[in-house]
Design a protein around this motif. Sequence first.
Motif, PDB file in Angstrom:
ATOM      1  N   PRO A   3       0.829  -1.207   0.000  1.00 25.08           N
ATOM      2  CA  PRO A   3       0.000   0.000   0.000  1.00 25.08           C
ATOM      3  C   PRO A   3       0.864   1.257   0.000  1.00 25.08           C
ATOM      4  O   PRO A   3       1.949   1.251   0.601  1.00 25.08           O
ATOM      5  CB  PRO A   3      -0.781  -0.109   1.321  1.00 25.08           C
ATOM      6  CG  PRO A   3      -0.757  -1.552   1.663  1.00 25.08           C
ATOM      7  CD  PRO A   3       0.523  -2.099   1.131  1.00 25.08           C
ATOM      8  N   ASN A   4       0.384   2.261  -0.719  1.00 26.56           N
ATOM      9  CA  ASN A   4       1.008   3.592  -0.715  1.00 26.56           C
ATOM     10  C   ASN A   4       2.332   3.732  -1.451  1.00 26.56           C
ATOM     11  O   ASN A   4       2.984   4.767  -1.351  1.00 26.56           O
ATOM     12  CB  ASN A   4       1.225   4.082   0.722  1.00 26.56           C
ATOM     13  CG  ASN A   4       0.045   4.896   1.161  1.00 26.56           C
ATOM     14  OD1 ASN A   4      -0.687   5.417   0.322  1.00 26.56           O
ATOM     15  ND2 ASN A   4      -0.158   4.997   2.455  1.00 26.56           N
ATOM     16  N   VAL A   5       2.724   2.690  -2.193  1.00 28.11           N
ATOM     17  CA  VAL A   5       3.995   2.835  -2.935  1.00 28.11           C
ATOM     18  C   VAL A   5       3.805   3.682  -4.195  1.00 28.11           C
ATOM     19  O   VAL A   5       4.777   4.134  -4.796  1.00 28.11           O
ATOM     20  CB  VAL A   5       4.617   1.466  -3.317  1.00 28.11           C
ATOM     21  CG1 VAL A   5       5.059   0.707  -2.076  1.00 28.11           C
ATOM     22  CG2 VAL A   5       3.663   0.627  -4.151  1.00 28.11           C
TER      23      VAL A   5
ATOM     24  N   ASP B 122      10.527  12.401  -7.890  1.00 29.18           N
ATOM     25  CA  ASP B 122      10.543  13.856  -7.630  1.00 29.18           C
ATOM     26  C   ASP B 122      10.936  14.147  -6.190  1.00 29.18           C
ATOM     27  O   ASP B 122      11.515  15.191  -5.883  1.00 29.18           O
ATOM     28  CB  ASP B 122       9.169  14.460  -7.956  1.00 29.18           C
ATOM     29  CG  ASP B 122       8.063  13.769  -7.198  1.00 29.18           C
ATOM     30  OD1 ASP B 122       7.448  14.380  -6.324  1.00 29.18           O
ATOM     31  OD2 ASP B 122       7.819  12.569  -7.464  1.00 29.18           O
TER      32      ASP B 122
HETATM   33  P1  GDP Z   1      -1.056   2.987  -3.886  1.00 33.04           P
HETATM   34  O1  GDP Z   1      -1.691   2.745  -2.564  1.00 33.04           O
HETATM   35  O2  GDP Z   1       0.152   2.123  -4.052  1.00 33.04           O
HETATM   36  O3  GDP Z   1      -1.998   2.898  -5.022  1.00 33.04           O
HETATM   37  O4  GDP Z   1      -0.473   4.497  -3.839  1.00 33.04           O
HETATM   38  P2  GDP Z   1      -1.110   5.833  -4.397  1.00 33.04           P
HETATM   39  O5  GDP Z   1      -0.899   5.976  -5.850  1.00 33.04           O
HETATM   40  O6  GDP Z   1      -2.514   5.963  -3.888  1.00 33.04           O
HETATM   41  O7  GDP Z   1      -0.146   6.895  -3.706  1.00 33.04           O
HETATM   42  C1  GDP Z   1       0.069   6.905  -2.326  1.00 33.04           C
HETATM   43  C2  GDP Z   1       0.605   8.261  -1.939  1.00 33.04           C
HETATM   44  O8  GDP Z   1       1.857   8.469  -2.579  1.00 33.04           O
HETATM   45  C3  GDP Z   1      -0.295   9.425  -2.373  1.00 33.04           C
HETATM   46  O9  GDP Z   1      -0.265  10.405  -1.367  1.00 33.04           O
HETATM   47  C4  GDP Z   1       0.372   9.948  -3.623  1.00 33.04           C
HETATM   48  O10 GDP Z   1       0.126  11.310  -3.851  1.00 33.04           O
HETATM   49  C5  GDP Z   1       1.822   9.674  -3.339  1.00 33.04           C
HETATM   50  N1  GDP Z   1       2.570   9.502  -4.584  1.00 33.04           N
HETATM   51  C6  GDP Z   1       2.318   8.593  -5.559  1.00 33.04           C
HETATM   52  N2  GDP Z   1       3.186   8.737  -6.588  1.00 33.04           N
HETATM   53  C7  GDP Z   1       3.967   9.777  -6.261  1.00 33.04           C
HETATM   54  C8  GDP Z   1       5.055  10.433  -6.922  1.00 33.04           C
HETATM   55  O11 GDP Z   1       5.465  10.119  -8.058  1.00 33.04           O
HETATM   56  N3  GDP Z   1       5.649  11.442  -6.250  1.00 33.04           N
HETATM   57  C9  GDP Z   1       5.243  11.855  -5.011  1.00 33.04           C
HETATM   58  N4  GDP Z   1       5.894  12.848  -4.449  1.00 33.04           N
HETATM   59  N5  GDP Z   1       4.220  11.246  -4.371  1.00 33.04           N
HETATM   60  C10 GDP Z   1       3.597  10.253  -4.972  1.00 33.04           C
END
Ligand code: GDP
Length: 455
Positions: free
Chosen positions: A225-227, A335
Amino acid sequence: MENMFDTICAIATPLSAGSIGIIRISGEKSFEIIEKIFSRKIKPEMINHGWIIDNKTGQKLDEVIVLPFKNPKSFTGEDVIEIQTHGSPVIIREILNLVLENGAKLAQRGEFTKRAFLNHKMDLSQAEAVLDLINAKTSKSASLAANNLSGTLKNEINNIREDLIEILAKITASLDFPEDVKEVEYPEILSVLEKSQTKIKKILQNARCHNILREGIQIAIAGCPNVGKSSLFNALLNIQRAIVTDIAGTTRDTISETIDIDGISATLTDTAGIREGDIDKVEKIGVENSKSVIDNSDIILCLFDGTKGLQSEDTEVFELSETSKKRLYIETKQDATGKSQSQEALNMGDSPKNPIIISSKTMYGIENLKKAIFNEILGSNVEDSGFLTNQRHQESLKKALSHIEMAQSAAQQEELQDLISIDIKSALISLGEISGEVVNDEVLDHIFDSFCIGK
Ligand code: GDP
């Protein structure tokens, strides 16, 4: 050309409200039927404007355009009438019923194209191309299907067949008239066989590429989660489809969309973050779904958070998939880390130590990732053959190849040319299956059953 079958009709456009609906009629009664239900006398080879009138009640059904095609100058090679109606499903059905009442039969799946094949308007590889063109998922596969329709595969196969037919004719002549025609030299036979073998092998080398272009691939985005899985999904799609939040477990179910990666139709699935332990029931189902998506995918994008570095939980998630699966390792949030991908990095993404570095926020590395997916699936040396083969063609080519190889081994041992000719004939039969020259009804039914009605 003789009309060999009943007159058939079908709706050729999707049955939903639209600007135009098309009803197609093919067979010897086509003109007779339209004359009964059209407000004017039909002028062949002209665009005819008028009304469809119910010949029982005299009621006007719709103002239409009628396009008449006299055999053999039509798609099916028979007399064909196309009625362009206003796109109301009710009207289209009413007109179809009227055509049926006036002597046509409802067409079966693919029957128009089957008739085009049976009336020698196209060979079987071209008829199959009609279906490939309709079902094409990317512009690349559509353009290859269009090439097939124009006869590129047919010509390629015919070239191979012509060489084999020529040598077979020489062998047969020397066997039938030994006094007048001298025996063909073995090196000459071997050179023709080798030429055919090389051509067939070359086509078969592209078979995997053709299957991928026709059928597309499945890509799973996996990771804790959150990656940044949902963010990458959106970045690849360039739209905000998946919900992005910083609360672990937001993506509870799997979401899929299809993208075009250099001509490959790739279905991208954003899996739920996989975490064991304290998760609710709904999320558990999502996690189970994710595991099955991963199992069914062709390639897995294994994401880990660049701001945290690779954690043992990441590795545990990656190891949920079979080791034989193709994987690409991706470090996210560039970033925030400021890392840069060395441009000369070879085999990018092949291990967690050599990840593809991306930022879904700034789109850094997204094009690199697309290239890496393409290379991982097809390899970097893809040759554009200019046509598409399907599994049926590939099976026939494999059979032809094995007969050619048997003929080669017989020719190398200078066996009786009678025996060599048997293998050459078998190779020709296998190649003839591709064009449909040698094909049984069962195979034909199987091919045309996958068409829609009206095509
Ligand atoms: P998932 O749970 O793996 O689907 O992760 P999400 O795509 O929902 O992203 C989790 C958190 O990481 C969110 O707060 C996003 O804004 C942040 N996040 C995702 N990709 C990036 C990125 O390329 N750069 C930054 N700075 N934050 C990111």
